[in-house]
Design an enzyme around this catalytic site. Structure first.
Site, short mmCIF file in Angstrom:
data_model
loop_
_atom_site.label_atom_id
_atom_site.label_comp_id
_atom_site.label_asym_id
_atom_site.label_seq_id
_atom_site.Cartn_x
_atom_site.Cartn_y
_atom_site.Cartn_z
N GLU A 83 0.84 -1.19 0.00
CA GLU A 83 0.00 0.00 0.00
C GLU A 83 0.88 1.24 0.00
OE1 GLU A 83 -4.20 -1.52 1.70
OE2 GLU A 83 -3.02 -0.29 3.05
N CYS A 103 6.09 -6.33 7.22
CA CYS A 103 7.11 -5.81 8.14
C CYS A 103 7.44 -6.90 9.15
CB CYS A 103 6.57 -4.57 8.86
SG CYS A 103 7.77 -3.80 9.97
N GLU A 152 10.06 -1.45 7.60
CA GLU A 152 11.08 -0.72 8.34
C GLU A 152 12.17 -0.29 7.35
OE1 GLU A 152 11.76 0.69 11.26
OE2 GLU A 152 13.75 1.08 10.47
N CYS A 323 -1.57 6.38 9.68
CA CYS A 323 -0.41 5.67 10.26
C CYS A 323 -0.85 4.35 10.88
CB CYS A 323 0.24 6.49 11.37
SG CYS A 323 0.92 8.04 10.85
N1 SAH Z 1 8.81 1.00 10.64
C1 SAH Z 1 8.98 2.43 10.67
C2 SAH Z 1 8.23 3.12 9.55
C3 SAH Z 1 6.72 3.06 9.68
S1 SAH Z 1 6.18 4.65 9.99
C4 SAH Z 1 8.59 2.96 12.03
O1 SAH Z 1 8.08 2.19 12.82
O2 SAH Z 1 8.86 4.11 12.34
C5 SAH Z 1 4.58 4.40 10.56
C6 SAH Z 1 4.33 5.16 11.83
O3 SAH Z 1 2.98 4.89 12.25
C7 SAH Z 1 5.23 4.71 12.95
O4 SAH Z 1 5.59 5.78 13.76
C8 SAH Z 1 4.32 3.78 13.71
O5 SAH Z 1 4.74 3.61 15.02
C9 SAH Z 1 3.00 4.51 13.60
N2 SAH Z 1 1.83 3.67 13.87
C10 SAH Z 1 1.74 2.33 13.77
N3 SAH Z 1 0.51 1.91 14.12
C11 SAH Z 1 -0.19 3.03 14.45
C12 SAH Z 1 -1.53 3.25 14.86
N4 SAH Z 1 -2.38 2.24 15.02
N5 SAH Z 1 -1.91 4.52 15.10
C13 SAH Z 1 -1.05 5.56 14.91
N6 SAH Z 1 0.22 5.40 14.50
C14 SAH Z 1 0.65 4.15 14.27
#
Ligand code: SAH
Length: 330
Positions: A83, A103, A152, A323
């Site tokens: 996506e 991931c 990631e 996110c």
């Molecule tokens: N793997 C990397 C890149 C992904 S960024 C990382 O973890 O930073 C996606 C962002 O969305 C990350 O900050 C992650 O923690 C956040 N995220 C994941 N699930 C979420 C949710 N249910 N609600 C809000 N943010 C979320």
């Protein structure tokens, strides 16, 4: 488009250099999603290229559109899907790009983590998400890029670096480093490597808790790279680059929204004035955690503690493109 393959092929036809430059320019412009449409090329060449190479390594499977974002499920050559999201901020647009299919990190609050890792994306598959969005929104520009989609980024390091070069290159996508952000769940050694690149690309850490025990439960990767490791790596980064680091923090009911969490965040920040906390609302995912009911109190306490923070608004929830909501079941 695998530039090198196309270059080599054009060379084998002994075509003049300007043709190659023209094709590459056409590709990065986002005006085209196939070779046949490139009407500034001889028809025979267009048809020949079309028969040999797909212009894009991703094809649209489904497209969801909301007021402030678009989300596409994109099919890859091997039938897997990713996506990718385009967010509209009015004055500019930001593409949210995936770096892996699924991931491996299995963060408890994130939908992508439930897929596991299928594979890394290639350089072309990373770049073609941007070309895809340029094409979808043409002639509107894609102004900014965030590596905050599936996967990631720091676990697909080599391809990430190659893609960044193409994004930066004036003759290719020509998007400046300050308009690019990379988010990591906390691969400490790669944060050091990133610092050593000396780039102006923005860095974000998904912190989500400054309590080692809680973070271990929320984000299993935290057992491999502890908060102490991350603090060291980030202090090295800010010292080396003098650039701000965003600490992403989703508020989850009774897990990381307690008064003592403020103290722990403060402790994590220590004397580093280049850390900035982003409070992000927890977006709903299936079987997921409960959003905090204490956001107002928590942000007041952050303020009192003198911790710099911003409360982020969520974009794309109505089409599950926010996110942590990216998952493909196709
Ligand atoms: N793997 C990397 C890149 C992904 S960024 C990382 O973890 O930073 C996606 C962002 O969305 C990350 O900050 C992650 O923690 C956040 N995220 C994941 N699930 C979420 C949710 N249910 N609600 C809000 N943010 C979320």
């Amino acid at each position: 488009m695998n530039i090198d393959n196309v270059r080599q092929y054009l060379k084998s036809l002994s075509l003049p250099d300007f043709r190659t430059r023209q094709i590459i320019k056409n590709y990065f412009s986002g005006r085209f999603d196939n070779f046949v449409a490139m009407s500034d090329l001889p028809l025979a060449l267009r048809n020949d290229l079309d028969a040999r190479f797909p212009l894009l390594s991703v094809t649209e499977s489904t497209l969801l559109v909301s007021e402030d974002s678009k989300k596409a499920a994109l099919r890859l050559h091997d039938g897997l899907h990713i996506e990718s999201v385009l967010m509209d901020y009015g004055e500019w647009t930001t593409a949210c790009i995936s770096t892996q299919v699924g991931c491996p990190l299995a963060c408890t609050f994130c939908a992508t983590g439930k897929m596991g890792l299928k594979r890394n994306l290639t350089v072309e598959e990373i770049i073609d998400q941007i070309i895809f969005w340029k094409n979808k929104s043409f002639p509107t520009r894609v102004d900014r890029i965030v590596f905050m989609g599936m996967g990631e980024p720091f676990l697909n390091w080599d391809n990430l670096l190659e893609a960044l070069k193409i994004i930066n290159n004036k003759d290719y996508l020509n998007i400046g480093s300050r308009k690019i952000s990379i988010s990591t769940a906390g691969i400490a050694p790669k944060i050091i490597d990133f610092a050593n690149l000396n780039t102006e690309i923005n860095l974000a850490l998904s912190l989500h808790s400054a309590d080692q025990k809680v973070r271990d439960l929320l984000m299993p990767i935290s057992k491999s790279f502890s908060l102490i490791d991350l603090k060291k790596a980030l202090d090295y980064y800010t010292h080396k680059t003098n650039r701000q680091v965003m600490l992403e923090y989703i508020l989850i009911d009774q897990q990381n929204d307690r008064p003592e969490d403020i103290k722990l965040i403060k402790q994590f920040i220590g004397s580093n004035f280049l850390f900035h906390v982003n409070i992000i609302p927890l977006n709903p995912v299936k079987g997921g955690l409960i959003p905090s009911t204490r956001q107002a109190e928590f942000t007041q306490d952050l303020d009192k503690a003198g911790i710099p923070f911003t409360v982020r608004r969520s974009i794309g929830r109505s089409i599950n493109s926010a996110c942590g909501q990216l998952i493909t079941q196709i």
